[in-house]
Write an enzyme that holds these catalytic residues in place. Structure first.
Site, PDB file in Angstrom:
ATOM      1  CE  LYS A 130      26.864 127.430  48.183  1.00 44.32           C
ATOM      2  NZ  LYS A 130      26.942 127.070  49.612  1.00 44.32           N
ATOM      3  CB  CYS A 425      20.038 149.676  78.792  1.00 44.99           C
ATOM      4  SG  CYS A 425      21.289 148.378  78.788  1.00 44.99           S
TER       5      CYS A 425
END
Length: 716
Positions: A130, A425
């Site tokens: 792959k 926040c």
């Protein structure tokens, strides 16, 4: 995550499962864009694989909650803006992954069950390395290379024809006898030695010019960046190579097996990996895997696993594909690479939806040839599980060319306080909370939060939403700072600031008028793109389309939301009913009311929550005063069952139930597991029982398997 990646337990309620699936869908979509579109991944292949495996595990346990924007039905990400977008003649799909020998054996067993093969019938496979490169499709017509496309999102790719013509491995013509139309598919890559030489050259050029050195982190990024240049001369200066592994559209197929097709492609002087082999059993395929893994370090190019494919093409055709991957192929991934370093700090990033994501700031360390400085810590639960604090020694894991995850805290117990996840926040100071049943902490500031306001507007104008390319982050920031925009509708009023813009540095009449034209061109936007662009939780690009297929207009979607609000108010908890049972009953009622396959209660609740908030109603009304999206109508392939609901019951003798369902969906039908007044057709085999009886009682058409086969054949 709602649960740490190492936690094998599954959610115990529909609500918690839906919440985690929503989080996974958003997280995986973001990483797809970073990897496929921006060539700037933030997590390792192993971490990405863990996310997709967690998603698949929950979907298996809660199939009724599978989302229409699920990662299991999506491939790649949207094409880059600077390259022309071209639809693929045949979709370029990704592959499902296996991580153990047992999963490979089960893959073969699954193929056998799907095709109803006897145990005595061998399932021959092909096996090949792959390649860790950039997927590319080469289209030849009349033996001449006429087009080359990257995979893009699997449906639409980027036109890199001029650049591909500079790659010496790729022939401009095919020999006589090749099919009139043939698409060769493979990987554009850069060999390890060539990558080292390129970086050395870029460093030397930077030293000569006195500029900062522009070096690539790894061969995959170097290949992707080199192939997707605006100037083909730059691509020509880069040492790119190509290895084929399959094909797309073809006017003729010169072989009956995968091995014969690969031999034909090799015969046309197109390179194929030397490790390609055909084997008769799963055990032999695993032997090839182990041989390739042992030789991995000595290969001239990077690989991250081995791909197995069912050899017989007629079986491949019968097996078909699920939403994003063929059933006849699987990628067996290599174990992850690991390294140790010091965690210097933990920083919080605030995303578009207000999610607070902790990011580990690491002492730079090389893992598999890549220097790593940052890694995501996902959420508070992951930090608690690892017990990490700034100053700790940690172990990282990496399976590909990207930033790894922290898998282990190596620091012994020490007298230091735990790192506390913030409850406000860091951008706006608003309270940050986790909703019921969720682990992710989100800022409650909404559009007053600078991080969310910018990210929400960036999302609104992004390629997948309204696609206003002239409004990049720099310009959005400028208009935010000037106070000209705060909500989506404000974008359509920017024309009133034309004279002011012309007085600013860097703005001329051409650029101002170009921006205004780009915005005005979106006054009648696609309704699904507009709905997706609003950033309503759980409403992804696919779920937005599916909702509008059913409800046609945005007014219809809003009415649906209002009906769900009323349904929630009218569904009180019954006497003696537990919270969980009430929630499950309400969720089922909401999903039934929506009536759209793969749209569950999570989307319904999200729509209801959005329209229950007066501020959002104002945003919605303000926006629809500026734009007029047309009705959403989707053209599909004509067939006798297009738009109908089909139920399969009883034993099917010539095909499996999965194959029958795939056939129905390919003809535009919806497949249901139960018979109701909404059912249009029942396909009944031996032993159909109560479903067939109910269909006849309701006057629903009932046909046998032969009748269904005739419908499928007539539609081809």
């Amino acid at each position: 995550m709602t649960a740490p990646l190492s936690d094998t337990s599954l959610p115990d309620t529909d609500d918690s499962a839906a919440a985690e699936l929503a989080t996974l869908a958003a997280e995986i979509a973001r990483h797809n864009t970073l990897y496929h579109t921006n060539d700037a991944p933030e997590i390792s292949d192993a971490a990405y694989d863990a996310l997709t495996r967690r998603n698949a595990a929950i979907e298996r346990a809660f199939p009724h909650l599978i989302r229409t924007d699920s990662p299991s039905v999506k491939v790649g990400a949207a094409p880059a803006a600077h390259l022309a977008k071209v639809p693929h003649a045949r979709a370029m799909m990704s592959l499902d992954n296996a991580f153990s020998d047992e999963e490979v054996v089960e893959f073969v067993a699954r193929v056998r069950r799907y095709l109803k093969l006897p145990e005595s019938e061998q399932v021959a496979l092909t096996a090949e390395p792959k390649i860790d490169g950039l997927s590319c499709s080469l289209r030849y017509e009349g033996g001449i290379l006429v087009q080359a496309l990257t995979r893009g999102d699997g449906q639409v790719g980027e036109d890199v024809t001029a650049n591909v013509r500079t790659i010496g491995d790729i022939p401009q013509t095919l020999p006589d006898g090749a099919p009139d139309v043939f698409e060769v598919r493979g990987e554009v890559y850069m060999a390890k030695a060539d990558f080292a030489d390129l970086n050395a050259r870029l460093l030397a050029e930077a030293e000569d010019t006195g500029k900062d050195a522009r070096q690539f982190a790894n061969p995959r990024n170097a290949a992707a960046g080199s192939l997707r240049q605006k100037d083909a001369a730059v691509t020509e200066s880069r040492p790119l190579r190509f290895l084929a592994h399959g094909w797309g559209e073809a006017s003729a197929v010169p072989g009956e097996t995968q091995a014969e097709m690969v031999a034909a492609i090799r015969g046309w002087h197109i390179p194929v990996a030397d490790g390609f082999a055909r084997v008769e059993t799963a055990e032999a395929a695993l032997d090839v895997y182990r041989a390739i893994e042992a030789a991995r370090a000595d290969l001239p190019f990077d690989i991250d696993g081995v791909v197995y494919k069912v050899d017989r093409l007629d079986w491949q055709a019968r097996l078909g594909a699920v939403a994003k991957a063929p059933r006849w192929a699987i990628a067996h991934k290599f174990p992850a690479e690991r390294a140790e370093t010091t965690l210097n700090d933990i920083e919080i990033q605030v995303g578009r939806t207000g999610k607070l994501t902790p990011v580990a700031k690491l002492e730079p360390v090389t893992v598999g040839g890549v220097v790593v400085r940052n890694a995501t810590l996902h959420n508070a639960d992951e930090i608690a599980r690892l017990g990490v604090r700034p100053g700790d020694r940690v172990r990282l894991q990496r399976a590909g060319d990207v930033i790894p995850q922290i898998v282990e805290n190596l620091t012994p117990e020490r007298e230091a306080p735990d790192w506390i996840f913030p409850d406000h926040c860091p951008r706006c100071g608003s309270e940050a909370v986790a909703a019921d049943g969720e682990v992710d902490v989100r800022c409650t500031g909404g559009l007053i939060c600078p991080a969310q306001r910018l990210e929400r507007l960036k999302h609104f104008v992004s390629r997948a939403a309204l696609d206003i390319g002239s409004l990049g982050e720099e310009r959005l920031n400028l208009f935010l700072d000037l106070g000209w925009i705060a909500e989506p509708a404000d974008i359509f009023r920017l024309g009133t600031h034309r004279d002011e813009l012309l007085t600013m540095k860097g703005w001329k009449e051409t650029s101002v008028d170009s921006l205004r034209a780009a915005i005005e061109a979106k006054r009648a936007p696609d309704a699904a793109r507009l709905l997706f662009g609003l950033g309503i939780r759980h409403v992804g690009a696919i779920s937005a389309r599916d909702l509008l297929k059913r409800y046609v207009t945005l007014s219809g979607v809003r009415l649906l939301a209002e009906e769900i609000i009323a349904l929630r108010d009218a569904t009180p908890m019954a006497l003696g009913e537990s919270d969980q049972k009430h929630g499950n009953r309400l969720d089922k009622a909401i999903a039934d009311h929506i009536g759209v396959e793969n749209i569950g209660a999570a989307v319904g609740h999200a729509l209801a929550d959005f329209f229950h908030e007066p501020h959002n109603q104002t945003v919605w009304d303000d926006l629809l005063a500026e734009v007029t999206p047309p009705d959403f109508i989707v053209e599909t392939r004509d067939s006798p069952v297009k738009g109908k609901t089909v139920v399969f019951t009883g034993s099917l003798e010539t095909l499996s139930r999965d194959e029958a369902k795939a056939q129905a969906e390919s003809l535009g039908a919806r497949v249901s597991g139960s018979v109701s007044a909404k059912t249009d057709l029942v396909v009944a085999g031996p032993g159909a029982g109560s479903k067939e009886k109910k269909a006849k009682d309701l006057g629903i058409e009932v046909i046998d398997e032969a009748g269904w086969t005739a419908i499928v054949s007539a539609a081809r």
